[in-house]
Design an enzyme around this catalytic site. Structure first.
Site, PDB file in Angstrom:
ATOM      1  N   GLU A 196       8.849  14.163   6.305  1.00 41.27           N
ATOM      2  CA  GLU A 196       7.810  14.658   7.197  1.00 41.27           C
ATOM      3  C   GLU A 196       7.510  13.629   8.274  1.00 41.27           C
ATOM      4  O   GLU A 196       7.504  12.422   8.014  1.00 41.27           O
ATOM      5  CB  GLU A 196       6.540  14.987   6.402  1.00 41.27           C
ATOM      6  CG  GLU A 196       6.735  16.161   5.471  1.00 41.27           C
ATOM      7  CD  GLU A 196       5.534  16.440   4.588  1.00 41.27           C
ATOM      8  OE1 GLU A 196       5.251  17.620   4.351  1.00 41.27           O
ATOM      9  OE2 GLU A 196       4.883  15.488   4.125  1.00 41.27           O
ATOM     10  N   CYS A 251       8.705   7.417  -2.010  1.00 43.98           N
ATOM     11  CA  CYS A 251       8.245   6.025  -1.911  1.00 43.98           C
ATOM     12  C   CYS A 251       8.302   5.374  -3.286  1.00 43.98           C
ATOM     13  O   CYS A 251       7.948   6.004  -4.283  1.00 43.98           O
ATOM     14  CB  CYS A 251       6.816   5.982  -1.370  1.00 43.98           C
ATOM     15  SG  CYS A 251       6.177   4.299  -1.137  1.00 43.98           S
ATOM     16  N   CYS A 277       1.341   3.953  -5.209  1.00 40.85           N
ATOM     17  CA  CYS A 277      -0.099   3.726  -5.073  1.00 40.85           C
ATOM     18  C   CYS A 277      -0.857   4.898  -5.697  1.00 40.85           C
ATOM     19  O   CYS A 277      -0.467   6.058  -5.532  1.00 40.85           O
ATOM     20  CB  CYS A 277      -0.484   3.567  -3.606  1.00 40.85           C
ATOM     21  SG  CYS A 277       0.307   2.148  -2.820  1.00 40.85           S
ATOM     22  N   CYS A 296      -2.113   8.004  -3.275  1.00 34.01           N
ATOM     23  CA  CYS A 296      -1.243   8.489  -2.200  1.00 34.01           C
ATOM     24  C   CYS A 296      -0.291   9.564  -2.713  1.00 34.01           C
ATOM     25  O   CYS A 296       0.356   9.389  -3.752  1.00 34.01           O
ATOM     26  CB  CYS A 296      -0.449   7.313  -1.632  1.00 34.01           C
ATOM     27  SG  CYS A 296       0.755   7.783  -0.374  1.00 34.01           S
ATOM     28  N   SER A 300       3.188  -0.540   9.156  1.00 34.67           N
ATOM     29  CA  SER A 300       2.206  -0.626   8.078  1.00 34.67           C
ATOM     30  C   SER A 300       2.922  -0.887   6.761  1.00 34.67           C
ATOM     31  O   SER A 300       3.870  -0.184   6.414  1.00 34.67           O
ATOM     32  CB  SER A 300       1.408   0.676   7.992  1.00 34.67           C
ATOM     33  OG  SER A 300       0.528   0.655   6.887  1.00 34.67           O
ATOM     34  N   SER A 334      -1.894  -2.560   4.253  1.00 34.76           N
ATOM     35  CA  SER A 334      -2.650  -1.603   3.439  1.00 34.76           C
ATOM     36  C   SER A 334      -3.366  -2.380   2.335  1.00 34.76           C
ATOM     37  O   SER A 334      -2.805  -2.611   1.266  1.00 34.76           O
ATOM     38  CB  SER A 334      -1.702  -0.555   2.844  1.00 34.76           C
ATOM     39  OG  SER A 334      -1.122   0.223   3.870  1.00 34.76           O
ATOM     40  N   HIS A 356      -7.035  -2.021   1.051  1.00 42.68           N
ATOM     41  CA  HIS A 356      -7.693  -1.003   0.226  1.00 42.68           C
ATOM     42  C   HIS A 356      -8.581  -1.535  -0.893  1.00 42.68           C
ATOM     43  O   HIS A 356      -9.147  -0.736  -1.648  1.00 42.68           O
ATOM     44  CB  HIS A 356      -6.679  -0.021  -0.364  1.00 42.68           C
ATOM     45  CG  HIS A 356      -5.770   0.581   0.653  1.00 42.68           C
ATOM     46  ND1 HIS A 356      -6.218   1.048   1.873  1.00 42.68           N
ATOM     47  CD2 HIS A 356      -4.415   0.779   0.659  1.00 42.68           C
ATOM     48  CE1 HIS A 356      -5.197   1.512   2.570  1.00 42.68           C
ATOM     49  NE2 HIS A 356      -4.093   1.351   1.869  1.00 42.68           N
ATOM     50  N   ASN A 406      -8.309  10.836   1.870  1.00 45.57           N
ATOM     51  CA  ASN A 406      -7.954  12.251   1.966  1.00 45.57           C
ATOM     52  C   ASN A 406      -7.576  12.772   0.583  1.00 45.57           C
ATOM     53  O   ASN A 406      -6.737  12.191  -0.100  1.00 45.57           O
ATOM     54  CB  ASN A 406      -6.781  12.440   2.938  1.00 45.57           C
ATOM     55  CG  ASN A 406      -7.177  12.154   4.372  1.00 45.57           C
ATOM     56  OD1 ASN A 406      -8.175  12.670   4.859  1.00 45.57           O
ATOM     57  ND2 ASN A 406      -6.404  11.315   5.059  1.00 45.57           N
ATOM     58  N   CYS A 431      -3.653  10.344   6.337  1.00 45.55           N
ATOM     59  CA  CYS A 431      -3.220   9.163   5.592  1.00 45.55           C
ATOM     60  C   CYS A 431      -3.093   9.486   4.107  1.00 45.55           C
ATOM     61  O   CYS A 431      -4.020   9.984   3.481  1.00 45.55           O
ATOM     62  CB  CYS A 431      -4.240   8.045   5.816  1.00 45.55           C
ATOM     63  SG  CYS A 431      -3.905   6.563   4.874  1.00 45.55           S
TER      64      CYS A 431
END
Length: 348
Positions: free
Chosen positions: A89, A109, A113, A116, A191, A214, A216, A290, A333
């Site tokens: 995407e 990935c 995380c 995510c 990033s 990142s 967090h 999100n 995100c």
């Protein structure tokens, strides 16, 4: 077959010289590709028919296939299919005369995380250089309809850029160079979750792109709960590498901080973050989480988001609150995987 989008201009010059062609032909070829968006060598009319045919036989000019485009105001998400049938995407955000493309660097990935969506896929494979560049070609073709161009590129899509280091670095050079997309370093952001040895290596590349970490969380205990790799690359060492990058490049580092309700959005978390970053060449980008249904988290309340931001700002920290463009179409995100799974026939 070699895809021509994986090559830099000097590599093409060397190949052409081996064919007995003058080196300036490479400039002509790349002008057709990156300036005129022509991907059929038979249409490159200032080249000889013999050379056009040779290019067709030697190189692939394939770019990812657009499977589906979903839109939400100024955000468009492209579901792309690669030559092996895998999906990625890519997101286009058009805002205030800027067209920012968020590119993917891996199918899935490997980092995992715990907030995510992409990490839920796991790692399928790295993208090749031409598959990264191909995403930009797809979107630039779309923008051409409005006579617009890509202005910014962010490596914030699917995957960890520093885990696909060589292909990502080569793609950045193609994006930066005048013969490529000719997008300046300050308009390119990478990033990373924080693979420390690669941050030091990136600092020596002399690319001078913007770096976003990142983060967090403001301490190792919290960060390790949501970012497993923190056990290998703890915050103190990560910050040291980030500020080395800032010193080498002259660019301040952005620290991305996803706000999760009652986890990392408390007053004490903000104050701890101030202690880590005060007086450093740092900028904090706060991002309301999100929703991803597989995780138990909730998005922070607005009052807590603004309180967190105020504590940082009042302490002299450069801070912005990111408006989450595209969250309705799961292009925000941490949300990139919904279309991927839907296209694979899996439940989302």
């Amino acid at each position: 077959m070699n895809n021509i989008l994986s090559f830099e201009i000097n590599e093409i010059r060397n190949i052409l010289q081996g064919w007995g062609e003058p080196s300036y032909r490479a400039d002509q070829i790349f002008d057709w590709i990156y300036k005129k968006l022509v991907l059929n060598p038979l249409d490159m009319t200032n080249l000889s028919k013999t050379l056009r045919q040779k290019l067709l036989e030697y190189f692939s000019f394939q770019i990812p296939k657009v499977v589906r485009i979903t839109g939400d105001g100024n955000t468009k998400k492209y579901l792309l299919e690669l030559e092996d049938g895998e999906n990625i995407e890519t997101v286009l955000i058009s805002h205030k005369n800027r067209n920012t493309v968020c590119v993917s660097v891996q199918v899935g990935c490997p980092i995992g995380c715990k907030f995510c969506a992409t990490g839920l896929i796991g790692l399928k494979r790295n993208l090749e250089t031409h598959e990264i560049i191909g995403q930009l070609m797809v979107i630039q073709e779309d923008l051409e309809k409005k006579e617009e161009k890509i202005s910014n590129v962010v490596y914030m899509g699917m995957g960890e850029p520093l885990a696909n280091y060589d292909n990502v670095i080569k793609s950045i050079r193609i994006i930066k160079e005048e013969w490529g997309f000719n997008i300046g370093s300050k308009h390119i952001t990478l990033s990373t979750i924080g693979i420390i040895p690669k941050i030091y290596q990136l600092a020596e590349e002399n690319l001078k792109i913007r770096l976003a970490i990142s983060l967090h969380a403001s301490n190792n205990e919290l960060r390790s709960k949501i970012i497993p790799i923190n056990k290998e690359y703890p915050i103190e060492e990560l910050l040291e590498s980030a500020f080395y990058y800032a010193e080498k490049t002259g660019r301040r580092v952005t620290f991305e901080y996803v706000l999760i309700k009652n986890f990392n959005d408390r007053r004490e978390d903000a104050k701890e973050l101030v202690r880590l970053l005060k007086g450093k060449p740092a900028h904090v980008n706060l991002i309301p989480w999100n929703k991803v249904r597989e995780y138990p988290w909730e998005t922070s309340d607005l009052k807590d988001i603004f309180r967190f931001k105020e504590i940082l700002a009042n302490s002299g920290i450069n801070v912005t609150l990111r408006i989450s463009y595209g969250s309705k179409i799961k292009a925000g995100c941490g949300q990139l995987r919904a279309l991927y799974l839907k296209n694979k026939g899996e439940t989302i």
